[in-house]
Design an enzyme around this catalytic site. Structure first.
Site, short mmCIF file in Angstrom:
data_model
loop_
_atom_site.label_atom_id
_atom_site.label_comp_id
_atom_site.label_asym_id
_atom_site.label_seq_id
_atom_site.Cartn_x
_atom_site.Cartn_y
_atom_site.Cartn_z
N GLU A 238 48.79 26.16 46.02
CA GLU A 238 49.51 27.08 45.31
C GLU A 238 50.80 27.68 45.95
O GLU A 238 50.75 28.32 47.08
CB GLU A 238 48.79 28.17 44.46
CG GLU A 238 49.77 29.14 44.00
CD GLU A 238 48.94 30.38 43.28
OE1 GLU A 238 49.66 31.28 42.74
OE2 GLU A 238 47.80 30.48 43.35
N LYS A 370 26.93 32.80 42.08
CA LYS A 370 28.38 31.95 41.74
C LYS A 370 28.29 32.46 40.11
O LYS A 370 28.88 31.53 39.53
CB LYS A 370 27.87 30.51 41.96
CG LYS A 370 27.63 30.25 43.27
CD LYS A 370 27.36 28.78 43.42
CE LYS A 370 27.10 28.50 45.03
NZ LYS A 370 26.69 27.11 45.42
N ASP A 446 31.56 28.48 50.78
CA ASP A 446 31.18 27.75 49.53
C ASP A 446 32.14 28.15 48.54
O ASP A 446 32.08 29.52 48.20
CB ASP A 446 29.73 27.93 49.09
CG ASP A 446 29.35 27.24 47.83
OD1 ASP A 446 30.16 26.82 47.06
OD2 ASP A 446 28.18 27.39 47.52
N HIS A 544 58.53 32.27 42.08
CA HIS A 544 57.78 31.19 41.76
C HIS A 544 58.91 29.83 41.14
O HIS A 544 58.75 28.77 41.75
CB HIS A 544 57.01 31.38 40.69
CG HIS A 544 55.69 31.98 41.22
ND1 HIS A 544 54.67 30.97 41.60
CD2 HIS A 544 55.24 33.09 41.68
CE1 HIS A 544 53.46 31.92 42.12
NE2 HIS A 544 53.91 33.00 42.24
#
Length: 561
Positions: A238, A370, A446, A544
């Site tokens: 990104e 998660k 993770d 951006h």
């Protein structure tokens, strides 16, 4: 590049003559002359006709200069009409001759020029040599590997058994990759295969590999946290993310740094068990929560690991089902496997005490791993960290390009009220998950645990008479480790080493993982500070559009590969 340009010129000189070669000037200069002449004459005639209208002079009464201008107008108009009209008609009707096709050399020159123009836009990279996207040459497989590929395609050899059958992880990945391409009819030419240690992931990181994905790693910092400067690695695709976090680090550094506290450290696992009645489930709940029984349960749990130490047990009952949430310390490991082994020991012990207990699963989602869950937001999971900094008024103005009052108001309306309106669960922040994910991928964590690890509430308050800004992030569920899993891979290990938290702490077990959690929180603080400032100052879209949009013609770049 110079050699290619010279050969291109020689090819043009020795090839078929073009009509434009007969012009006294190059074609682009001839077109420029006629364009200039055309618009100059039009401008002159319009001025003359306006004067005639003002002075009531008939338009058909013309002077010698006007006659000359009309002649030049017609000549230039006929030239331009003929040139562009014929070119347009030819492009629609006439087929292209093979001699008119762009040669491979021409295509390479166009791509090089495009990359040079792109590179020249970024000052730090202006001197860098242009790079071309070139597909790796396809190497034919050895005859013995060819036979194995055919066996895999035909189903005679399972793909997952290649490593154990061949005893060579790199060779197994290559054969599996080729078999996959033949089975699916899809190419994996862009996925790298070479340059990776496949033995390092065998049995613990990834099964049935066919290559690896490259993610760029940027550095934000220095982040001044608790009196020490850290260069924070961030793996991301990104644009603006590393630059924005870096700006936040700059503001924190210029204001004297940030401070952090790890106020809770415990990984959780929550199995679900069932009884014949709700009464029996409630009896086990009372047994587990009885302080007198905790010492016995701790001994059983702790026998499974040198570092796993049971901290507490919390239960939730749903009819005949009981959910038992174990919390334990795990040293420098993230600790999911460690806590699961300890829980299994306790379950085996409980079965002897409650023989009618039916263990349905080692995980009943009351952990909760998660998944966004209120239990993690309230009780915490992994490391619970709070990080804060005081940003001086002049730094807010000069570095962050906004003011304290605007930041405080925006934080209240966006991060607090706006998130409440959205029914957010642990999402009272601007983009904590951006920074958490980038640091996690870089350091071998993770990435799926980004879900609960990104639980964060960002607070901003004007202090010292409204001049300075107090900013903080509270993150109750940062799940990180510095040993095990992806942390032992070469690239991720290098990033951990950069932060000074590689491996297990030899002095105080768990201190490396706690420090990593603090660095994650400090990085989130920097990212929150910078993004909120960009929004308050109206810079978000502009930045951006400038830095996160590529103008490269991807079709041309890939066409040359």
């Amino acid at each position: 590049m110079a050699v290619k340009m010279e050969s291109h010129k020689q090819l043009s000189a020795s090839g078929k003559e073009k009509a434009s070669d007969a012009l006294p000037l190059p074609l682009y200069l001839t077109n420029g002359v006629f364009f200039t002449l055309f618009f100059s004459v039009v401008y002159f005639l319009l001025l003359r006709w306006r004067e005639k209208i003002r002075n009531s002079v008939p338009l058909h009464v013309i002077t010698l200069s006007e006659i000359s201008a009309i002649v030049l107008f017609l000549a230039s108009f006929i030239y331009l009409l003929g040139f562009f009209g014929i070119s347009f008609v030819q492009s629609l009707i006439l087929p292209r001759s093979p001699h008119d096709e762009i040669s491979d050399e021409d295509d390479e020159i166009l791509i090089d020029d495009l990359m040079l123009k792109e590179d020249s836009r970024a000052a730090p990279c202006a001197a860098a040599a242009p790079t071309k996207i070139v597909a790796a040459p396809i190497q034919p497989l050895p005859e013995e590997d060819e036979e194995i590929v055919k066996s895999v395609v035909e189903g005679k050899i399972p793909s997952y058994a290649l490593e154990s059958k061949l005893g060579d992880c790199r060779r197994a990945a290559s054969i599996r990759r080729e078999a996959l391409q033949r089975t699916t009819g899809k190419s994996l030419a862009g996925l790298p295969l070479e340059g990776f240690n496949y033995e390092a992931i065998l049995g613990q990181c990834c099964e049935m590999p066919v290559g690896y994905v490259q993610i760029p790693v940027g550095i934000a910092g220095p982040l001044l946290l608790d009196g020490i400067e850290y260069s924070v690695p961030m793996a991301t695709t990104e644009g603006c993310l590393v630059a924005s976090t870096n700006r936040g680090c700059k503001a924190i550094l210029a204001s004297g740094g940030a401070t952090s506290t790890v106020h809770r450290d415990g990984m959780t696992r929550a199995p679900v068990v069932r009884f014949g009645s709700a009464k029996r489930a409630a009896e086990l709940k009372l047994f587990l929560e009885e302080p007198l029984n905790f010492e016995t349960l701790s001994l059983v749990f702790n026998s499974s690991s040198r570092f796993g130490r049971l901290q507490k047990i919390k239960c939730a009952i749903a009819g005949k089902n009981l959910y038992i949430r174990f919390t334990c310390s795990t040293g420098d490991a993230m600790g999911m496997n460690m806590v699961s082994k300890g829980v299994q020991n306790v379950l085996d012990f409980l079965v002897s005490q409650f023989p009618d207990m039916d263990v349905l699963g080692i995980s009943g989602n009351y952990c909760s791993d998660k998944k966004p869950a209120a239990v993690n937001w309230i009780e915490g999971r992994g490391k619970s960290v709070v990080c804060e900094a005081i940003i001086k008024e002049e730094i807010v103005s000069k570095v962050l390009k906004t003011n304290v009052a605007s930041l405080v108001e925006l934080n209240m309306l966006k991060n607090l009220t706006g998130s409440a309106m959205a029914g957010a669960l642990g999402g009272f922040n601007a983009h904590a998950s951006n920074i958490v994910s980038a640091v996690y991928i870089a350091t071998g964590q993770d990435p799926a645990q980004n879900v609960e690890s990104s639980h964060c509430i960002t607070m901003m308050e004007a202090i010292n008479g409204g001049k300075d800004l107090h900013v903080s992030v509270s993150m109750p569920s940062i799940e990180v480790g510095t040993v095990g899993g992806g942390t032992q891979l070469a690239s991720q290990s290098a990033c951990l080493n950069l932060l000074g938290v590689k491996g297990a702490s030899k002095g105080v077990p768990g201190s490396n993982s706690r420090l990593l959690a603090s660095i994650v929180a400090g990085s989130v603080l920097a990212g929150e500070l910078s993004l909120m400032s960009a929004i308050a100052a109206g810079q978000l879209v502009k930045s951006h559009m400038k830095y996160n949009r590529s103008s490269k013609d991807v079709t041309k770049l890939t066409a040359s590969t």
